[in-house]
Design a protein around this motif. Sequence first.
Motif, short mmCIF file in Angstrom:
data_model
loop_
_atom_site.label_atom_id
_atom_site.label_comp_id
_atom_site.label_asym_id
_atom_site.label_seq_id
_atom_site.Cartn_x
_atom_site.Cartn_y
_atom_site.Cartn_z
N SER A 249 0.01 -8.75 11.84
CA SER A 249 0.71 -7.48 11.64
C SER A 249 -0.19 -6.30 12.01
O SER A 249 0.25 -5.35 12.66
N ARG A 250 -1.45 -6.39 11.60
CA ARG A 250 -2.40 -5.32 11.91
C ARG A 250 -2.51 -5.13 13.42
O ARG A 250 -2.47 -4.00 13.92
N GLN A 251 -2.59 -6.24 14.14
CA GLN A 251 -2.73 -6.14 15.59
C GLN A 251 -1.48 -5.56 16.25
O GLN A 251 -1.56 -4.99 17.34
N ALA B 98 1.76 -2.97 12.56
CA ALA B 98 2.60 -2.96 11.35
C ALA B 98 1.68 -2.94 10.13
O ALA B 98 1.50 -3.95 9.45
N ARG B 99 1.09 -1.79 9.85
CA ARG B 99 0.03 -1.71 8.84
C ARG B 99 0.56 -1.92 7.42
O ARG B 99 -0.13 -2.46 6.57
N GLN B 100 1.81 -1.47 7.17
CA GLN B 100 2.37 -1.65 5.83
C GLN B 100 2.60 -3.14 5.54
O GLN B 100 2.28 -3.63 4.46
N ASP B 101 3.10 -3.85 6.57
CA ASP B 101 3.29 -5.30 6.42
C ASP B 101 1.95 -5.97 6.17
O ASP B 101 1.83 -6.85 5.33
N ALA B 102 0.93 -5.53 6.93
CA ALA B 102 -0.41 -6.12 6.78
C ALA B 102 -0.89 -5.96 5.34
O ALA B 102 -1.40 -6.92 4.74
N ARG B 103 -0.70 -4.78 4.76
CA ARG B 103 -1.15 -4.56 3.38
C ARG B 103 -0.40 -5.47 2.41
O ARG B 103 -0.98 -6.00 1.46
N GLU B 104 0.90 -5.63 2.65
CA GLU B 104 1.71 -6.47 1.77
C GLU B 104 1.23 -7.94 1.83
O GLU B 104 1.09 -8.61 0.81
N TYR B 105 0.94 -8.43 3.05
CA TYR B 105 0.46 -9.80 3.19
C TYR B 105 -0.90 -9.96 2.51
O TYR B 105 -1.19 -11.00 1.91
N ASP C 10 -10.49 -14.04 -4.97
CA ASP C 10 -11.78 -13.75 -4.34
C ASP C 10 -11.80 -14.20 -2.86
O ASP C 10 -12.81 -14.68 -2.37
N CYS C 11 -10.68 -14.01 -2.18
CA CYS C 11 -10.59 -14.41 -0.77
C CYS C 11 -11.40 -13.43 0.11
O CYS C 11 -11.02 -12.27 0.27
N VAL C 12 -12.53 -13.90 0.61
CA VAL C 12 -13.45 -13.05 1.40
C VAL C 12 -12.73 -12.44 2.60
O VAL C 12 -12.89 -11.27 2.92
N ARG C 13 -11.94 -13.28 3.25
CA ARG C 13 -11.28 -12.81 4.47
C ARG C 13 -10.30 -11.68 4.15
O ARG C 13 -10.17 -10.73 4.93
N ALA C 14 -9.60 -11.79 3.01
CA ALA C 14 -8.66 -10.73 2.61
C ALA C 14 -9.41 -9.43 2.33
O ALA C 14 -8.97 -8.34 2.71
N PHE C 15 -10.60 -9.53 1.70
CA PHE C 15 -11.43 -8.34 1.48
C PHE C 15 -11.82 -7.73 2.83
O PHE C 15 -11.75 -6.52 3.02
N MET C 16 -12.25 -8.59 3.75
CA MET C 16 -12.71 -8.08 5.04
C MET C 16 -11.59 -7.41 5.83
O MET C 16 -11.80 -6.39 6.48
N LEU C 17 -10.40 -8.00 5.77
CA LEU C 17 -9.27 -7.39 6.49
C LEU C 17 -8.85 -6.07 5.84
O LEU C 17 -8.51 -5.11 6.53
N THR C 18 -8.91 -6.03 4.49
CA THR C 18 -8.60 -4.78 3.79
C THR C 18 -9.60 -3.69 4.21
O THR C 18 -9.21 -2.55 4.50
N GLY C 19 -10.89 -4.08 4.25
CA GLY C 19 -11.92 -3.13 4.69
C GLY C 19 -11.64 -2.64 6.10
O GLY C 19 -11.78 -1.45 6.41
N ARG C 20 -11.22 -3.56 6.94
CA ARG C 20 -10.96 -3.20 8.34
C ARG C 20 -9.80 -2.20 8.45
O ARG C 20 -9.86 -1.23 9.23
N LEU C 21 -8.75 -2.42 7.64
CA LEU C 21 -7.61 -1.49 7.64
C LEU C 21 -8.06 -0.10 7.22
O LEU C 21 -7.71 0.90 7.84
N HIS C 22 -8.89 -0.04 6.14
CA HIS C 22 -9.41 1.26 5.67
C HIS C 22 -10.23 1.92 6.77
O HIS C 22 -10.06 3.11 7.05
N ALA C 23 -11.13 1.13 7.38
CA ALA C 23 -12.02 1.70 8.40
C ALA C 23 -11.20 2.24 9.58
O ALA C 23 -11.48 3.33 10.09
N GLU C 24 -10.17 1.49 9.97
CA GLU C 24 -9.33 1.92 11.10
C GLU C 24 -8.56 3.20 10.76
O GLU C 24 -8.21 3.97 11.64
N ASP C 25 -8.30 3.40 9.44
CA ASP C 25 -7.62 4.62 9.02
C ASP C 25 -8.61 5.75 8.74
O ASP C 25 -8.22 6.81 8.24
#
Length: 390
Positions: free
Chosen positions: A192-194, A197-204, A214-229
């Motif tokens: 979705s991020r790619q 569809a950023r809202q969908d990405a956040r929901e997923y 404690d899903c590391v990948r989910a933390f990393m993707l959340t960080g990436r969304l913030h950084a891109e914003d």
Amino acid sequence: MSALYVLALLVPTAFACGWWSARRAGVRRSGEQVSELSSDYFRGLNYLLNEEQDKAIEVFLRLAEYNRDTVETHLALGNLFRRRGEVDRAIRLHQHLVSRPGLSDAMKTVALLELGEDYMRAGLLDRAETLFSDLVAMDAHAPSALRHLIAIYQHERDWHKAIDHARRLEAMVGEDESGMVAQFYCELADQSRQHGARQDAREYLRQAFISQADCVRAFMLTGRLHAEDGEHAEAVDVYEAAVEADIAFVPEILPPLLNSYARSQQMERAERFLRDILARYHGVSPVLALTHLYQQRDGERVAIDFLTSQLRQRPSVRGLMALIDATMDKIEGEARENFLILRDLTKKLLEGQAMYRCSRCGFGAKAHHWQCPSCKGWSTIRPIHGVANE
Ligand SMILES: [Zn+2]
């Protein structure tokens, strides 16, 4: 393991063969027949256990001729064919078995499961999917069929179906699949991020955290969304949380984290955090990050002193490379030529080196993957700790 599996299939057949031939040969001559067949069987087993599959197949084929009704022999043969990559033969054999009249339901479903595996191996995923779905619907070998279906949906990147079937498997056998489900949600979030569809990405990602907090990948993707914003302060919080969730992923997390520290002008916090990691993580990544930080802030001298003191404690080729790079400018003449050779050698040494290894199957990789390309395990690829790696 599969040799043992075939062994388990064949041993009861050996007795069945003995019994059958005893009946055929008559009571008096049964002794000879039994011993003849049994020795064939055990010869076959011996070949199998010695991984001499050609000879094993030859022996078992002959046995199948002796006793065409022995389903187990056929199943074992089919399994051997598939293992040898002779998938067409395995498919023909299992199809033949399934179509045989008078086959018990229990044996028929075993043969169907085998046939499904043949189809998967042959890349006929549609057929395999239909077959495994039928088995699930019949409640026959449903956990195995569900595992195969999940593998098919992962291969087809149909993450919604993969999630659905992983949950069914969880409910059926009480196995915890939450880590895998979280990865599927991360796949959807990244997709979705790619596509913007950023809202969908956040929901997923919210769903990923519900599945595994404690899903590391989910933390990393959340960080990436913030950084891109442009929300780098928020990104820093999330990336630091990713390190806390699993410190093994430091080499993956540090590059975007360092970028967000710089963008949010939190370099003192960066130093504190890196110093803190240094005490409890033994790889070279935080050393290199701190060296870079000191180089920028305090100059070459401080950076080199820090790096050399660290390298004494944790010898590292990547650290040595950084040291050569930092020292190069100060050196002239013949010594510089020697340094260039040393730098070249160090680079070559690193080039052929696997930096990651799967903790489940041992697959070596140069880059990080969330799913092991070999055994398809999730989050099993970890940085290798050693002088020439992390
Ligand atoms: Zn693996």
